[in-house]
Scaffold this active site. Structure first.
Site, PDB file in Angstrom:
ATOM      1  N   SER A 121       0.826  -1.208   0.000  1.00 20.71           N
ATOM      2  CA  SER A 121       0.000   0.000   0.000  1.00 20.71           C
ATOM      3  C   SER A 121       0.863   1.262   0.000  1.00 20.71           C
ATOM      4  O   SER A 121       1.663   1.453  -0.910  1.00 20.71           O
ATOM      5  CB  SER A 121      -0.952  -0.052   1.198  1.00 20.71           C
ATOM      6  OG  SER A 121      -1.939   0.925   1.108  1.00 20.71           O
ATOM      7  N   HIS A 144      -2.685  -1.191  -4.750  1.00 23.19           N
ATOM      8  CA  HIS A 144      -4.146  -1.156  -4.872  1.00 23.19           C
ATOM      9  C   HIS A 144      -4.628   0.292  -4.871  1.00 23.19           C
ATOM     10  O   HIS A 144      -3.888   1.206  -4.478  1.00 23.19           O
ATOM     11  CB  HIS A 144      -4.816  -1.951  -3.748  1.00 23.19           C
ATOM     12  CG  HIS A 144      -4.520  -1.428  -2.363  1.00 23.19           C
ATOM     13  ND1 HIS A 144      -5.067  -0.255  -1.875  1.00 23.19           N
ATOM     14  CD2 HIS A 144      -3.743  -1.912  -1.374  1.00 23.19           C
ATOM     15  CE1 HIS A 144      -4.646  -0.046  -0.653  1.00 23.19           C
ATOM     16  NE2 HIS A 144      -3.833  -1.035  -0.328  1.00 23.19           N
TER      17      HIS A 144
END
Length: 229
Positions: A121, A144
Site C-alpha cells: 500500500s 491497490h
C-alpha cells in the site's frame, strides 16, 4: 567483521568486536557503520503507518511524528553520511506515508531502502523514495487503489478527492522509480489477482522486473551501496 555498529550517544566510539557492537546497538543504537567506517543512520518503518488518528494499542505502528524529526536530524547532521530505510509495513495513513516519502526523497544525504517481508500500500512510495531501492526475493508489495474506512459519502466531491489522492501516489511512484504511470495504474486496478479486492501483489523479482524497485538485494547490499557513495 569489525566496526559494524556505532552508538548514537558516543560519536567518537567505534566498538572493536561484533559482540561489543551488538551490546551497543541493543542499548541505544541508531547508527550503522559500513565496513569503510561511514556513519549511516538507520530508519525502520514497520507495522502500520500511523497518521493523525491514534491506532489501537495492540497494533504495531510507525508514527510519522517520530520519523520526521529523526530524518531531518540525520539530514542536518554533518557526521551522518547516508540514510538506510528498512521496511516491513502493511501500509496505513496515506498523507503520513507520503509526508515521510517526500522527506526521504528530498534529503541531501545518500539514501537506500530495503523491503523485508512486505512493502504494501503506502509502503510502495516509501520504498521507492530512496536513491536506490532493494527488495529481498521473499518480500511482496501490494499495489491497490486508495481505500478509506468508516462512513464515506458517495458524492462526486468524494470521488474527485479519492481520484486526486490516488494520482498523488501514482505521480510520486513513477517519478521515483522506473515504472510508468500507465503501468502502475494498470497494476493498481487489476481484477485478476486479489480475491476480495482490486490490485496486484508483486514478489521481489516481479517488483524489479516491473521497474518498481531497483534491485533484488538484502540489508548488506543496501549498506554496500551507501558505503560506495
Amino acid at each position: 567483521m569489525k566496526n559494524l555498529f556505532l552508538n548514537s550517544n558516543e560519536d567518537d566510539y567505534i566498538p572493536d568486536t561484533e559482540a561489543e557492537a551488538s551490546q551497543q546497538i541493543s542499548n541505544d543504537g541508531d547508527f550503522v557503520v559500513c565496513n569503510n567506517s561511514k556513519k549511516i543512520h538507520c530508519v525502520s518503518i514497520i507495522g502500520q503507518i500511523e497518521g493523525h488518528d491514534i491506532l489501537p494499542p495492540n497494533a504495531k505502528t510507525t508514527k510519522y511524528e517520530h520519523l520526521i524529526p529523526q530524518i531531518i536530524s540525520a539530514d542536518m547532521d554533518p557526521s551522518v553520511e547516508g540514510i538506510l530505510i528498512v521496511l516491513n509495513t502493511v501500509g496505513g495513513d496515506i498523507e503520513a506515508g507520503l509526508a515521510i516519502a517526500e522527506l526521504i526523497s528530498g534529503t541531501k544525504k545518500p539514501s537506500a531502502s530495503v523491503v523485508l517481508g512486505g512493502g504494501h500500500s503506502i509502503g510502495v512510495p516509501l520504498a521507492v523514495s530512496a536513491d536506490k531501492s532493494f527488495i529481498v526475493p521473499s518480500a511482496t508489495m501490494t499495489i491497490h487503489p486508495v481505500r478509506m474506512n468508516g462512513v464515506v459519502l458517495g458524492t462526486a466531491q468524494t470521488f474527485s478527492y479519492f481520484k486526486r489522492m490516488q494520482e498523488r501516489i501514482v505521480n510520486f511512484v513513477s517519478k521515483n522509480s522506473n515504472i510508468s504511470p500507465e503501468r502502475f495504474r494498470e497494476l493498481m486496478l487489476s481484477t485478476e489477482e486479489l480475491v476480495m479486492d482490486v490490485g496486484s501483489v508483486l514478489d521481489g523479482t516481479a517488483a524489479v522486473n516491473e521497474g518498481l524497485i531497483d534491485a533484488v538485494g538484502n540489508f548488506n547490499d543496501a549498506l554496500e551501496f551507501l558505503g560506495s557513495r
